[in-house]
Each structure stands twice: as structure tokens, then as C-alpha cells.
Motif scaffolding. Structure first.
Motif, PDB file in Angstrom:
ATOM      1  N   ASP A 245       0.827  -1.201   0.000  1.00 52.39           N
ATOM      2  CA  ASP A 245       0.000   0.000   0.000  1.00 52.39           C
ATOM      3  C   ASP A 245       0.870   1.264   0.000  1.00 52.39           C
ATOM      4  O   ASP A 245       0.385   2.366   0.221  1.00 52.39           O
ATOM      5  CB  ASP A 245      -0.877  -0.023   1.262  1.00 52.39           C
ATOM      6  N   PHE A 246       2.173   1.073  -0.207  1.00 56.11           N
ATOM      7  CA  PHE A 246       3.060   2.245  -0.202  1.00 56.11           C
ATOM      8  C   PHE A 246       2.895   3.036  -1.493  1.00 56.11           C
ATOM      9  O   PHE A 246       2.359   2.527  -2.489  1.00 56.11           O
ATOM     10  CB  PHE A 246       4.531   1.807  -0.059  1.00 56.11           C
ATOM     11  N   ASN A 247       3.405   4.252  -1.483  1.00 56.45           N
ATOM     12  CA  ASN A 247       3.310   5.093  -2.675  1.00 56.45           C
ATOM     13  C   ASN A 247       4.413   4.672  -3.655  1.00 56.45           C
ATOM     14  O   ASN A 247       5.465   5.289  -3.756  1.00 56.45           O
ATOM     15  CB  ASN A 247       3.469   6.563  -2.273  1.00 56.45           C
ATOM     16  N   SER A 248       4.151   3.565  -4.343  1.00 59.12           N
ATOM     17  CA  SER A 248       5.175   3.025  -5.256  1.00 59.12           C
ATOM     18  C   SER A 248       4.530   2.625  -6.577  1.00 59.12           C
ATOM     19  O   SER A 248       3.363   2.227  -6.620  1.00 59.12           O
ATOM     20  CB  SER A 248       5.844   1.811  -4.615  1.00 59.12           C
ATOM     21  N   TYR A 249       5.315   2.717  -7.649  1.00 59.33           N
ATOM     22  CA  TYR A 249       4.799   2.514  -8.993  1.00 59.33           C
ATOM     23  C   TYR A 249       5.799   1.703  -9.811  1.00 59.33           C
ATOM     24  O   TYR A 249       7.003   1.978  -9.765  1.00 59.33           O
ATOM     25  CB  TYR A 249       4.564   3.866  -9.689  1.00 59.33           C
ATOM     26  N   ALA A 250       5.270   0.727 -10.547  1.00 59.67           N
ATOM     27  CA  ALA A 250       6.141  -0.053 -11.430  1.00 59.67           C
ATOM     28  C   ALA A 250       6.288   0.710 -12.749  1.00 59.67           C
ATOM     29  O   ALA A 250       5.625   0.401 -13.740  1.00 59.67           O
ATOM     30  CB  ALA A 250       5.541  -1.436 -11.654  1.00 59.67           C
ATOM     31  N   LEU A 251       7.107   1.750 -12.727  1.00 59.27           N
ATOM     32  CA  LEU A 251       7.320   2.595 -13.903  1.00 59.27           C
ATOM     33  C   LEU A 251       8.796   2.554 -14.280  1.00 59.27           C
ATOM     34  O   LEU A 251       9.654   2.321 -13.431  1.00 59.27           O
ATOM     35  CB  LEU A 251       6.947   4.049 -13.590  1.00 59.27           C
ATOM     36  N   SER A 252       9.076   2.803 -15.525  1.00 60.08           N
ATOM     37  CA  SER A 252      10.485   2.904 -15.939  1.00 60.08           C
ATOM     38  C   SER A 252      10.549   3.845 -17.143  1.00 60.08           C
ATOM     39  O   SER A 252       9.524   4.393 -17.570  1.00 60.08           O
ATOM     40  CB  SER A 252      11.046   1.524 -16.294  1.00 60.08           C
ATOM     41  N   GLY A 253      11.750   4.030 -17.666  1.00 59.60           N
ATOM     42  CA  GLY A 253      11.908   4.899 -18.842  1.00 59.60           C
ATOM     43  C   GLY A 253      12.093   6.355 -18.455  1.00 59.60           C
ATOM     44  O   GLY A 253      12.638   6.669 -17.394  1.00 59.60           O
TER      45      GLY A 253
END
Ligand code: SF4
Length: 375
Positions: free
Chosen positions: A21-29
Motif C-alpha cells: 500500500d506504499f506510494n510506489s509505482y512499477a514505472l520505468s523509462g
């Protein structure tokens, strides 16, 4: 100006874990480099430049998602902007699946002196169920590299009360963690937060969690094994060898000021608490446009601040001394809370020693209920 703790939030992860539930995102680039630029700008424009800082904490997300040099540059920028104590505790969280030997060497050289590994479990099946990206072997490797790099203050995070977890499995996890001789252990019970995959599975009856009795037994086992190994429980979920209590987290538990940078980071200064906008893309956009980063804020005054300081303080085993709070907030704290304290003492959840109150061993299991009574 009062000294602060500094927090930097790195919001990226390689994969979003099922319970997270943490403020985390599977983003890249491109967003990653845009975020790093924006973070530097946020630090550069901080109105509290020059203030003294006693601790620094890089959390996430997964800070080690970024390479060592990028993280070292951010720390260097903080040194330029703030008067960070020469003996400051400088922590970075690391995912055992996203560190390498060279990166840890660079981080240690840059001045990070405390490393916190998100281990969560040493059991392959449990790690898979949680959707962690690392294996138990990668934890052993990571710890080995960290020691080699010169980290002498190591924390391991573990979670108990996992789906299908038995008391025996938890004991095995604990023993493996202790065998690595970390200076600090954070041992949290799994919390099912709405908007997580685990929560929805649980709602549909597809996630079997240990019953309450087993969860209590797991907590007691953690207390017992860590005590036997020379650790002191200094907060409900935190255990340290003497002298290795986390200084940064104690700033939170003492309700003292801190400044946060990055998406979703929270700051607390001069009674005002505010949170940055959470999504990295919106964070970058606002920084580039020169707009405010504040998502929400509140000015805490009087009894709200007192109640909060007590609730946070009761998380610590030493509890809270109410007498200094009367001076700090200019309010009759002891007289005001006398009835609540008497009820909690009669219940067996609180101990009063002069002006200090602290949770009993039983009360540690009921912190939320005690907290509600003080609100
Ligand atoms: S690694 Fe940590 S922050 Fe990232 S998704 Fe998993 S639990 Fe959340």
C-alpha cells in the motif's frame, strides 16, 4: 530553527507486490530521469535551506531502483542545502533483488551508513506469494556485499502473519534473520490494506491468514528469540542491538520535525504537516510548472498535537513522559488525561511511573485501542 530529519521518497519498484500500500509505482523509462531532475529542483527550492539535520532516510518504493551514482548525487545535494551533522544517521532502504556489489560500495562511500533490507521472508514460497522479486539467496548475497562495502549498521525487515504461514515457518524466518547478525530488526505483522491485491483476495475468501492466537504467538516468539540474541525491543515492531536504535524513526515517534522530498513525501515543521502530490508524473509536472507540490496540509495545534505525541510515543517501549509535554505545549496534560490513564491502568494495558506512561506487555498488543482512548 529546530533540527530536522530529512526523508527522500523514491517512488519506483520493479513490480508492485500483492500486499503493498506504499506510494510506489512499477514505472520505468523517461519518467525516472524526469523524477530525478524534479527531485533535485524540489531540494534546491526548499525554503528551509541551511537548517540542521540529524538524520537522513531514503525510502520508497525501492531507492536502490536508482543506480549508486544517482543516489549519491541526491545525498550530495542534500549536504549542499542542509547542515547535516557529521555523525548523522544516513539510511537507505534496499530491495535484495535490486542491489549489486558496486552500487553498495558507491552508496557506502557516498556517506550512507545504515542499510535497511526489505527481506520480508526467507521462505521461497512465501516470497512468491507476496510477489517479491528476490530469492532467499539474494538476501544472503546482499548482506554479504553490504558488509564487504563497510555497512556496520544493517536492518532487516520481516513480515509475519503471512498467508498460510505457520508458527514453525515464522520461527525459521526469525532464526535465519538472526543468523545474519543484523544490528536491527523490524518485524511487522501483515496489514491488509484496501486497494491491494491481498485485500481483494481476502474479501473473496481466497487468502488464508493465521488466526489471532497464532499471530499473538508469532509476536511473542519474535520478542523471545530477539531477547535471547541480545536485541532490545524499543518499539512495538522494532528491535536493536544496544546503540543501534533507528534515530530517524525515533524522530517520528517523538513527533519531532522532519522534511520530506519526492512524491507522497510528508513533512512536519512548526506544527504544520503536509504531503506532496503522490503520483510521480503529476509531481514532475508540478515541479516543471513551478506549482505547489502540496496535496494536503493541516496545522496541528494544542490538544491535537498532544494526543498525537502521546499516541506515537506509546509505540516506544519506554513510553512517554507527560511532564515535558506540559512545557512543550503549555497545557495541563497530566490532569486532562488522568481518567483515561486510570482506566487503561485498571485494564492492565498501561503502566504509570511518576509522570511517565508506557504500555504493558499485554498493552503492546492493543496499541490501537489505547490510542483511540487518548483521541
Ligand atoms: S518492493 Fe516494497 S514498496 Fe515496492 S511494491 Fe514491494 S512492498 Fe511495495
Amino acid at each position: 530553527m529546530r533540527a530536522v530529519g530529512l526523508y527522500v521518497h523514491i517512488p519506483f519498484c520493479h513490480h508492485k507486490c500483492g500486499y503493498c500500500d506504499f506510494n510506489s509505482y512499477a514505472l520505468s523509462g523517461e519518467i525516472v530521469s524526469a523524477f530525478v531532475d524534479a527531485l533535485h529542483r524540489e531540494i534546491a527550492y526548499c525554503p528551509y535551506a541551511g537548517i540542521r539535520a540529524t538524520t537522513v532516510f531514503f525510502g520508497g518504493g525501492t531507492p536502490t531502483f536508482l543506480d549508486g551514482k544517482t543516489l549519491a548525487d541526491i545525498l550530495e545535494h542534500l549536504h549542499q542545502q542542509f547542515a547535516i551533522d557529521a555523525d548523522a544517521e544516513i539510511t537507505i532502504e534496499a530491495n535484495p533483488g535490486s542491489v549489486d556489489r558496486e552500487q553498495l560500495r558507491i552508496l557506502r562511500q557516498a556517506g550512507f551508513n545504515r542499510l535497511s533490507f526489505g527481506v520480508q521472508s526467507f521462505d521461497t514460497e512465501e516470497l512468491k506469494r507476496m510477489e517479491r522479486i528476490h530469492s532467499p539467496d539474494e538476501v544472503l548475497q546482499g548482506v554479504c556485499w553490504a558488509r564487504e562495502a563497510g555497512f556496520e549498521n544493517l536492518n532487516l525487515d520481516l513480515i509475519f502473519a503471512l498467508p498460510e504461514q505457520t508458527l514453525e515457518r515464522w520461527e525459521s524466518n526469525l532464526r535465519q534473520a538472526l543468523s545474519l547478525h543484523p544490528e536491527h530488526l523490524s518485524l511487522y505483522a501483515l496489514m491488509l490494506e484496501p486497494n491491494t491485491r491481498f485485500y481483494h483476495l481476502y474479501q473473496k475468501g481466497k487468502l488464508r491468514l493465521p488466526d489471532e492466537e497464532t499471530q499473538v504467538a508469532m509476536f511473542r516468539l519474535a520478542q523471545h528469540l530477539t531477547r535471547e540474541a541480545g536485541y532490545r525491543q524499543y518499539e512495538i515492531s522494532n528491535y536493536a542491538l544496544p546503540g543501534y536504535e533507528c534515530r530517524h524513526n525515533q524522530i517520528y515517534w517523538h513527533n519531532l520535525p522532519y522534511l520530506g522530498f519526492g512524491p507522497g513525501a510528508v513533512s512536519f515543521y512548526e506544527g504544520k504537516r503536509w504531503m506532496n502530490i503522490k503520483h510521480p508524473r503529476e509531481y514532475v509536472r508540478r515541479v516543471q510548472a513551478g506549482e505547489s507540490l502540496e496535496l494536503e496540509s493541516e496545522q496541528l495545534t494544542g490538544w491535537d498535537s498532544v494526543a498525537e505525541t502521546i499516541l506515537l510515543g506509546l509505540r516506544m517501549i519506554e513510553g512517554v513522559d507527560l511532564a515535558p509535554l506540559e512545557q512543550r505545549y503549555g497545557l495541563p496534560v497530566q490532569a486532562h488525561y488522568r481518567p483515561v490513564i486510570e482506566t487503561m491502568v485498571a485494564q492492565g494495558w498501561l503502566i504509570q511511573e511518576g509522570s511517565r506512561i508506557r504500555l504493558t506487555d499485554e498493552g503492546l498488543l492493543w496499541h490501537s485501542e489505547v490510542a483511540m482512548a487518548f483521541l
